[in-house]
Design an enzyme around this catalytic site. Structure first.
Site, PDB file in Angstrom:
ATOM      1  N   LEU A   6      33.994  48.439  34.626  1.00  0.00           N
ATOM      2  CA  LEU A   6      34.026  47.674  35.879  1.00  0.00           C
ATOM      3  C   LEU A   6      34.691  46.333  35.576  1.00  0.00           C
ATOM      4  CD1 LEU A   6      30.422  48.433  37.161  1.00  0.00           C
ATOM      5  CD2 LEU A   6      32.566  49.363  38.057  1.00  0.00           C
ATOM      6  N   SER A   7      35.081  45.602  36.624  1.00  0.00           N
ATOM      7  CA  SER A   7      35.765  44.333  36.357  1.00  0.00           C
ATOM      8  C   SER A   7      34.892  43.413  35.510  1.00  0.00           C
ATOM      9  CB  SER A   7      36.179  43.646  37.659  1.00  0.00           C
ATOM     10  OG  SER A   7      35.059  43.324  38.431  1.00  0.00           O
ATOM     11  N   GLU A   8      33.568  43.489  35.700  1.00  0.00           N
ATOM     12  CA  GLU A   8      32.678  42.683  34.854  1.00  0.00           C
ATOM     13  C   GLU A   8      31.401  43.456  34.519  1.00  0.00           C
ATOM     14  OE1 GLU A   8      33.661  39.764  33.834  1.00  0.00           O
ATOM     15  OE2 GLU A   8      35.253  39.369  35.283  1.00  0.00           O
ATOM     16  N   THR A   9      30.926  43.226  33.298  1.00  0.00           N
ATOM     17  CA  THR A   9      29.576  43.625  32.909  1.00  0.00           C
ATOM     18  C   THR A   9      28.860  42.352  32.472  1.00  0.00           C
ATOM     19  OG1 THR A   9      30.227  45.846  32.222  1.00  0.00           O
ATOM     20  CG2 THR A   9      28.189  44.985  31.306  1.00  0.00           C
ATOM     21  N   CYS A  42      32.202  34.151  35.939  1.00  0.00           N
ATOM     22  CA  CYS A  42      32.335  35.263  36.883  1.00  0.00           C
ATOM     23  C   CYS A  42      31.294  35.112  37.980  1.00  0.00           C
ATOM     24  CB  CYS A  42      32.168  36.610  36.184  1.00  0.00           C
ATOM     25  SG  CYS A  42      32.293  37.971  37.363  1.00  0.00           S
TER      26      CYS A  42
END
Length: 286
Positions: free
Chosen positions: A44-47, A79
């Site tokens: 995903l774009s961020e974890t 983020c």
């Protein structure tokens, strides 16, 4: 080893829209290389990784935690949507009893609080300065071709380039734009730009959105991020100045889309509020 993990759609109240982030709850310190391996696995774009700061801390009762964010390629300094997702896991899943949560991060202390059905993030506000067009002309052309550009700004703190399209363009023009990660990477190799924001003025008469945006970060392994809190830490400063407004409603018009309620504060910070939907609960096992 088992780690509780959640997928949360941020800046939306509906599953499968907004921006998905994975959130891991770390009972104990994790080997450094495992953060990136997990983020790459989740893709995903961020974890986000929430960790306890001292022995005896509790995800239900404590109010302060460490927080880190990783894209599939590397760690990032800020983020927004994964912070929103992290707060949602603590507030809604862990039933954390505090009214305000504090996250210790690479961008300093970030706070999250519940206000009715929204979670409000207290984020830094970043100024974007006038940018010499010649230096970024190739990148802008790779992004928008021959479209009319009204303003170009650069945020040195975040390495984000803000490109405002002409006010003659509607939201649909921004939505229809087709982009190529490879063209972006070929056009910008200096390391100066790590994120590209395209934005257009909205129709804020009545209940419309004040501005629209899309955000691209192939330099971090993310071609297009669906809804981006950190980009709005730059956009909020820019549009507040342009529109003469402190309270704004923004929409990031990616394919998934998401809405952000913005309140620019007098102390150089910005409150960005959004809703969330928890769509997955489970355990990583390794």
């Amino acid at each position: 080893m088992q780690i509780p993990i959640f997928t949360v759609d941020a800046f939306t109240n509906r599953p499968f829209s907004g921006n998905p982030a994975a959130v891991c709850l770390l009972e104990n310190d994790l080997d450094e290389d495992l953060h990136q391996k997990i983020a790459t696995e989740m893709n995903l774009s961020e974890t986000a990784f929430i960790r306890k700061l001292k022995p005896g801390d509790d995800f239900t009762k404590s109010s302060c935690f460490g927080l880190r964010w990783f894209t599939p390629a590397n760690e990032v300094p800020l983020c927004g949507h994964a912070t929103l997702a992290s707060a949602a896991v603590l507030f809604h899943v862990q039933k954390n009893t505090n009214s305000v949560l504090t996250f210790v991060t690479l961008s300093g202390e970030l706070k999250a609080r519940q206000v009715k059905d929204h979670i409000v993030l207290d984020l830094p506000l970043y100024t974007a300065y006038l940018q010499e067009l010649k230096e970024v002309e190739e990148l802008i052309k790779a992004a928008v071709g021959d479209m009319i550009v009204q303003d170009v700004r650069y945020s040195p703190d975040t390495k984000k380039l803000l490109v405002r399209l002409s006010d003659t363009y509607e939201r649909s023009v921004l939505e229809d734009l087709k982009v190529s990660a490879q063209r972006f990477l070929s056009a910008e190799k200096t390391g100066k730009v790590k994120g590209l924001i395209l934005t257009v003025k909205g129709n804020s008469s009545g209940k419309g959105h004040d501005f629209y945006s899309r955000y691209f970060a192939p330099w971090y392994g993310v071609l297009e991020d669906p809804v981006t809190g950190s980009a709005h830490a730059v956009l909020s400063s820019y549009w507040s100045e342009q529109l003469g407004k402190k309270e704004m409603l923004a929409f990031q018009c990616s394919r998934r889309g998401g809405e952000l309620k913005i309140s620019v504060r007098s102390d150089g910070r910005v409150d960005i509020a959004g809703q969330t939907a928890v769509v997955l609960k489970g355990n990583l096992t390794f």
